[in-house]
Design a protein around this motif. Sequence first.
Motif, PDB file in Angstrom:
ATOM      1  N   GLY A   2       0.818  -1.199   0.000  1.00 63.13           N
ATOM      2  CA  GLY A   2       0.000   0.000   0.000  1.00 63.13           C
ATOM      3  C   GLY A   2       0.853   1.251   0.000  1.00 63.13           C
ATOM      4  N   TYR A  16     -10.850  -3.207  -2.000  1.00 61.47           N
ATOM      5  CA  TYR A  16     -10.153  -3.237  -3.295  1.00 61.47           C
ATOM      6  C   TYR A  16     -10.085  -1.819  -3.835  1.00 61.47           C
ATOM      7  CZ  TYR A  16     -14.855  -2.927  -5.328  1.00 61.47           C
ATOM      8  OH  TYR A  16     -16.115  -2.522  -5.656  1.00 61.47           O
ATOM      9  N   ASP A  17      -9.266  -1.627  -4.845  1.00 64.64           N
ATOM     10  CA  ASP A  17      -9.117  -0.313  -5.461  1.00 64.64           C
ATOM     11  C   ASP A  17     -10.384  -0.004  -6.256  1.00 64.64           C
ATOM     12  OD1 ASP A  17      -7.862   2.048  -6.181  1.00 64.64           O
ATOM     13  OD2 ASP A  17      -6.798   1.154  -7.873  1.00 64.64           O
ATOM     14  N   THR A  46      -3.884   0.254   2.601  1.00 64.31           N
ATOM     15  CA  THR A  46      -3.661  -0.873   1.712  1.00 64.31           C
ATOM     16  C   THR A  46      -4.999  -1.482   1.337  1.00 64.31           C
ATOM     17  OG1 THR A  46      -2.319  -2.854   1.388  1.00 64.31           O
ATOM     18  CG2 THR A  46      -3.377  -2.609   3.547  1.00 64.31           C
ATOM     19  N   PHE A  47      -4.940  -2.563   0.559  1.00 60.67           N
ATOM     20  CA  PHE A  47      -6.134  -3.214   0.047  1.00 60.67           C
ATOM     21  C   PHE A  47      -6.122  -4.688   0.408  1.00 60.67           C
ATOM     22  CE2 PHE A  47      -4.990   0.285  -2.708  1.00 60.67           C
ATOM     23  CZ  PHE A  47      -6.171   1.016  -2.723  1.00 60.67           C
ATOM     24  N   ARG A  50      -5.625  -6.921  -4.112  1.00 56.85           N
ATOM     25  CA  ARG A  50      -4.770  -6.003  -4.853  1.00 56.85           C
ATOM     26  C   ARG A  50      -4.982  -6.064  -6.351  1.00 56.85           C
ATOM     27  NH1 ARG A  50      -0.813  -7.473  -0.612  1.00 56.85           N
ATOM     28  NH2 ARG A  50      -1.333  -5.888   0.884  1.00 56.85           N
ATOM     29  N   CYS A  51      -5.255  -7.239  -6.895  1.00 51.78           N
ATOM     30  CA  CYS A  51      -5.440  -7.320  -8.338  1.00 51.78           C
ATOM     31  C   CYS A  51      -6.931  -7.168  -8.623  1.00 51.78           C
ATOM     32  CB  CYS A  51      -4.933  -8.628  -8.902  1.00 51.78           C
ATOM     33  SG  CYS A  51      -4.343  -9.810  -7.719  1.00 51.78           S
ATOM     34  N   CYS A  99      -5.720 -13.421  -2.141  1.00 48.83           N
ATOM     35  CA  CYS A  99      -4.918 -12.254  -1.767  1.00 48.83           C
ATOM     36  C   CYS A  99      -4.704 -12.105  -0.259  1.00 48.83           C
ATOM     37  CB  CYS A  99      -5.580 -10.981  -2.302  1.00 48.83           C
ATOM     38  SG  CYS A  99      -5.468 -10.806  -4.082  1.00 48.83           S
TER      39      CYS A  99
END
Length: 172
Positions: A2, A16-17, A46-47, A50-51, A99
Amino acid sequence: MGKGELEPEGMLIFEYDNNFTRDINKVITLRNLIKAELKLDKVYHTFMVRCQPKACASRQSVNCYGEGKWITKDYVCLLSGRNCDGIPVKPGTGEIISCLPFLLEEIEILHPGYLILFGERVAEFVLKAYGIYNSIEVKQCYQYEQMTFLTTVEEGNFRQEHCKDLASFLSK
């Protein structure tokens, strides 16, 4: 990984983003609000996933058969030959479970005192990973070793009153 301080007092964990987290001004405003209300100097975010999973628009418009990977390591679509223009979708349980070990490793490395979990799914998966199974709810405080987990609403719904709720847990 992150972004933020590498020796954080607090860690913000988003699912998530998404549209909210892609707007850096919204993230900075949220971080500053939390820093001020919770009296934290060093914050990291952070998440959990991530993907970013994406729904492939090209695959629906092309006659293709079979399952498999339709994108290169450089995010170029094998069907269209262009950069992936997939539509971001909310991660499923499979993506989260894949993740989660990376998030847990990140937490162990940075070892913040306070972890703010945004949304029910983040709270459920992270707390269960630490062996906390009973009555997981938002707007609650949970302890594990020297870490305090604070659960709250999703980042897009987070307001100053939610921050005050978090601060009230820390003053007890």
